[in-house]
Design an enzyme around this catalytic site. Structure first.
Site, short mmCIF file in Angstrom:
data_model
loop_
_atom_site.label_atom_id
_atom_site.label_comp_id
_atom_site.label_asym_id
_atom_site.label_seq_id
_atom_site.Cartn_x
_atom_site.Cartn_y
_atom_site.Cartn_z
N LYS A 210 -3.91 -26.39 16.19
CA LYS A 210 -3.65 -27.46 17.16
C LYS A 210 -2.60 -27.02 18.16
O LYS A 210 -2.77 -27.16 19.37
CB LYS A 210 -3.18 -28.70 16.40
CG LYS A 210 -2.82 -29.87 17.29
CD LYS A 210 -2.38 -31.05 16.43
CE LYS A 210 -1.80 -32.14 17.28
NZ LYS A 210 -1.36 -33.30 16.49
N GLU A 216 1.40 -17.72 11.32
CA GLU A 216 0.41 -17.20 10.37
C GLU A 216 -0.95 -17.04 11.04
O GLU A 216 -1.64 -16.03 10.89
CB GLU A 216 0.27 -18.16 9.17
CG GLU A 216 1.46 -18.19 8.25
CD GLU A 216 2.50 -19.24 8.66
OE1 GLU A 216 2.54 -19.64 9.84
OE2 GLU A 216 3.27 -19.65 7.78
N GLY A 267 -2.31 -32.93 12.06
CA GLY A 267 -2.98 -31.81 11.37
C GLY A 267 -3.59 -32.21 10.05
O GLY A 267 -4.76 -31.92 9.77
N ARG A 268 -2.82 -32.89 9.20
CA ARG A 268 -3.32 -33.20 7.85
C ARG A 268 -4.36 -34.30 7.85
O ARG A 268 -4.96 -34.60 6.81
CB ARG A 268 -2.15 -33.54 6.93
CG ARG A 268 -1.26 -34.66 7.43
CD ARG A 268 0.04 -34.72 6.64
NE ARG A 268 1.01 -35.66 7.19
CZ ARG A 268 1.87 -35.39 8.16
NH1 ARG A 268 1.85 -34.19 8.74
NH2 ARG A 268 2.73 -36.29 8.57
N GLU A 354 3.40 -34.65 2.75
CA GLU A 354 3.91 -34.40 4.10
C GLU A 354 4.00 -35.72 4.87
O GLU A 354 4.83 -35.87 5.77
CB GLU A 354 3.01 -33.40 4.84
CG GLU A 354 3.69 -32.73 6.02
CD GLU A 354 2.94 -31.51 6.54
OE1 GLU A 354 3.54 -30.43 6.64
OE2 GLU A 354 1.75 -31.64 6.86
N HIS A 385 -7.18 -28.74 -21.14
CA HIS A 385 -6.81 -27.58 -21.96
C HIS A 385 -5.54 -26.93 -21.42
O HIS A 385 -5.25 -25.78 -21.73
CB HIS A 385 -7.96 -26.58 -21.99
CG HIS A 385 -9.18 -27.15 -22.63
ND1 HIS A 385 -9.49 -26.98 -23.96
CD2 HIS A 385 -10.15 -27.96 -22.12
CE1 HIS A 385 -10.60 -27.63 -24.24
NE2 HIS A 385 -11.03 -28.24 -23.15
N LYS A 500 11.00 -22.80 9.02
CA LYS A 500 10.42 -21.95 10.07
C LYS A 500 11.52 -21.28 10.89
O LYS A 500 11.45 -20.10 11.21
CB LYS A 500 9.55 -22.79 11.01
CG LYS A 500 8.20 -23.17 10.46
CD LYS A 500 7.36 -23.80 11.58
CE LYS A 500 6.25 -24.65 11.02
NZ LYS A 500 5.58 -25.45 12.02
C1 G6Q Z 1 -0.01 -31.10 9.32
C2 G6Q Z 1 1.05 -30.23 9.73
C3 G6Q Z 1 0.83 -28.75 9.47
C4 G6Q Z 1 -0.07 -28.07 10.50
C5 G6Q Z 1 0.04 -26.57 10.33
C6 G6Q Z 1 -0.85 -25.81 11.29
O1 G6Q Z 1 -0.03 -32.28 9.49
O2 G6Q Z 1 1.36 -30.48 11.03
O3 G6Q Z 1 0.32 -28.49 8.18
O4 G6Q Z 1 -1.39 -28.50 10.36
O5 G6Q Z 1 1.38 -26.17 10.51
O6 G6Q Z 1 -0.55 -26.16 12.59
P1 G6Q Z 1 -1.45 -25.72 13.78
O7 G6Q Z 1 -2.78 -26.38 13.63
O8 G6Q Z 1 -0.72 -26.15 15.01
O9 G6Q Z 1 -1.59 -24.22 13.70
#
Ligand code: G6Q
Length: 537
Positions: A210, A216, A267-268, A354, A385, A500
């Site tokens: 996003k 990463e 994002g989530r 989160e 188990h 971060k």
């Molecule tokens: C979710 C968070 C987080 C995000 C990641 C990836 O709600 O904001 O998990 O989705 O850090 O972010 P980008 O999609 O911006 O790479």
């Protein structure tokens, strides 16, 4: 509109505190009488929810309804769905955004609650459908004119967990000859392990971010680009992107195709946007992705009902609040009796923790009440188990949320001793719920079970794209409703920023070392680097 009433100031909270002094005892004779179990059952969007094994009675359920009404939970949910700025902390610098992931799936009506955002979702879906048709009819393919068989989603956090959990849940429905893989971790072994298994010439790489700035994901994009080049392939023919409008990755020149997600989708909560849509529709087929959206949308509509027995996500939210705030349980175990839901607890960990792992109210004050619990889980029966010992006899009481399906996905089963494996799976799930509730007294203390441990059962006929969409939205909406009740902002994630910043500081120290620059000798970063053997002492 101001919804910022503090949880402890609600009248119904005081009432619930009083009721919590003598909560329902699941171990007394007749505690689980047939009439009770039948009465504490609701059905919604293909799911049956049984909560007779929760420590609630009629008075508690009435007080929870009062809590829902007093905190205006459904009103807040509708405000969210209609585009109110719910992602904010009043009087402080905050994201100040709408929260409209529900608009992505409000596409089955003429009158969506957020028409502009739903129109944007429809536009993206149309682009996706066209792209997939072009892949099917060979307009888009590799340099040899062969079709793509595999898609690799490169993304992390919300750009990975939901889409990955949904893909694994629905792999059974993959189109013939199609599959999806995922690369998330900056650990180079993650990408290397995935790429080693693939024919890159028949692979689409879907970079999802996003922000377009995530370390990463950008690192893995470069790693995959160089793997494509090393294999003699042209990255421009293989890499597509999903990103926010105007992000550094929002560059159509750089990618074979680009799709958008919007700042009003967290994002989530983005699995039903293009963040999940591109990979899922490629692998499962566009129509199956639409079915997933249909299931999610059905739950979003049910979540507008005021009565808790008509509104399953609200009911789940309130039972969670009863366990967390009034009975004092710190964690929740989500236990799917479905191997396909292998990664669903991991997705819920992010979505829930989160969102609701907060200690500041929507007015910026420290909260004086418990907010989100620790969420964890694994599929049954495997968990039985492993860690169920603690669930039954440990000193910590863990409310359990069991999820099961009457039928298996593949219908490939075997009957042994008069039952098939699916029946064995379900028998175990029901037995666990009963064992937690009833316990067992025994003369040997080490063999006695205290019981009186709450759980609920969520059951549908089969795990399909529709039921998976419904299950996803049940939990997304449950989490949002709990956040509304606790008067916290469930839609930002400031708590992930500090790590971060410090990681970047350590990386710049590492880079300085390589370039022979001066390092500050007494910084904790440098000290740790040395003690960990990552730089010379
Ligand atoms: C979710 C968070 C987080 C995000 C990641 C990836 O709600 O904001 O998990 O989705 O850090 O972010 P980008 O999609 O911006 O790479």
């Amino acid at each position: 509109m101001d919804f910022c009433t503090n949880f402890v100031d609600l009248r119904s909270v005081e009432k619930l505190q009083q009721l919590a002094r003598a909560p329902y005892n699941l171990t007394v004779p007749e505690a689980l009488a047939p009439e009770r179990l039948a009465a504490y059952r609701v059905s919604s969007c293909g799911f049956d929810f049984l909560y007779g094994t929760q420590r609630v009675d009629k008075q508690v359920m009435e007080a929870l309804q009062e809590l829902a009404d007093e905190a205006r939970l459904v009103e807040q949910f509708k405000a969210m769905k209609s585009g109110a700025v719910m992602n904010r902390i009043i009087g402080h610098d905050s994201e100040e955004r709408q929260v409209l992931h529900t608009a992505c799936r409000d596409i089955f009506t003429e009158t969506p609650l957020a028409p502009d955002e739903t129109a944007q979702a429809e536009e993206q879906l149309a682009r996706l459908q066209k792209f997939l048709n072009d892949v099917d009819n060979g307009t888009i393919g590799n340099a040899q004119g062969e079709s793509f068989t595999t898609i690799v989603q490169v993304g992390i956090g919300g750009s990975d967990l939901g889409p990955r959990a949904l893909y694994l849940a629905l792999k059974r429905y993959c189109r013939k000859g199609r599959k999806a893989c995922f690369i998330a971790n900056v650990d180079p072994d993650d990408a290397a392990g995935v790429l080693a298994e693939l024919d890159l010439s028949r692979t689409l790489i879907n970079v999802v971010s996003k922000s377009g700035t995530t370390l990463e994901t950008l690192t893995n994009e470069e790693l995959v680009r160089s793997a494509l080049t090393a294999a003699g392939l042209d990255p421009a023919r293989h890499i597509i992107a999903v990103t926010g409008v105007g992000s550094p990755m929002d560059d159509p020149e750089k990618y074979l195709a680009s799709f958008h997600m919007y700042d009003y989708i967290g994002g989530r909560y983005s699995a039903t946007s293009m963040v999940g849509g591109v990979t899922l529709a490629f692998a499962l087929g566009y129509d199956n992705f639409l079915e997933l959206l249909r299931g999610a949308n059905a739950v979003d509509q049910a979540a507008e009902q005021e009565a808790i027995r008509e509104n399953l996500p609200l009911l789940m939210a309130l039972l969670g609040i009863w366990n967390r705030n009034f009975l004092g349980y710190n964690t929740v175990a989500v236990l799917p009796y479905s191997q396909a839901l292998l990664r669903f607890p991991a997705h819920l960990q992010q979505c829930d923790m989160e969102s609701n792992g907060k200690q500041v109210s929507r007015s910026g004050a420290s909260v004086q009440w418990k907010t989100g619990p620790i969420v964890w889980g694994e599929p049954g029966t495997n968990g039985q188990h492993a860690f169920y010992q603690l669930l039954h006899q440990g000193s910590e009481i863990v409310p359990a949320e069991f999820i099961g399906f009457r039928e298996s996905q593949y219908q490939a089963d075997i009957i042994i001793n008069g039952t098939d494996s699916q029946q064995k799976l379900l028998a175990n799930m029901l037995a666990q719920s009963l064992a937690l509730a009833l316990g067992r007294s025994h003369e040997n203390p080490n063999k006695s079970f205290p019981g009186n441990r709450p759980s609920s059962l969520l059951l549908a006929d089969r795990l399909t794209p529709y039921s998976m969409g419904a299950l996803l939205a049940l939990y997304e909406n449950k989490i949002a409703m709990q956040g509304f009740c606790w008067n916290i902002n469930s839609f930002d994630q400031e708590g992930v920023q500090l790590g971060k910043v410090l990681a970047n500081r350590i990386l710049s120290r590492m880079a300085e070392e390589q370039e022979g620059e001066q390092l500050s000798p007494d910084s904790p970063e440098l000290t740790l680097l040395k003690l960990c053997g990552l730089q010379a002492m």
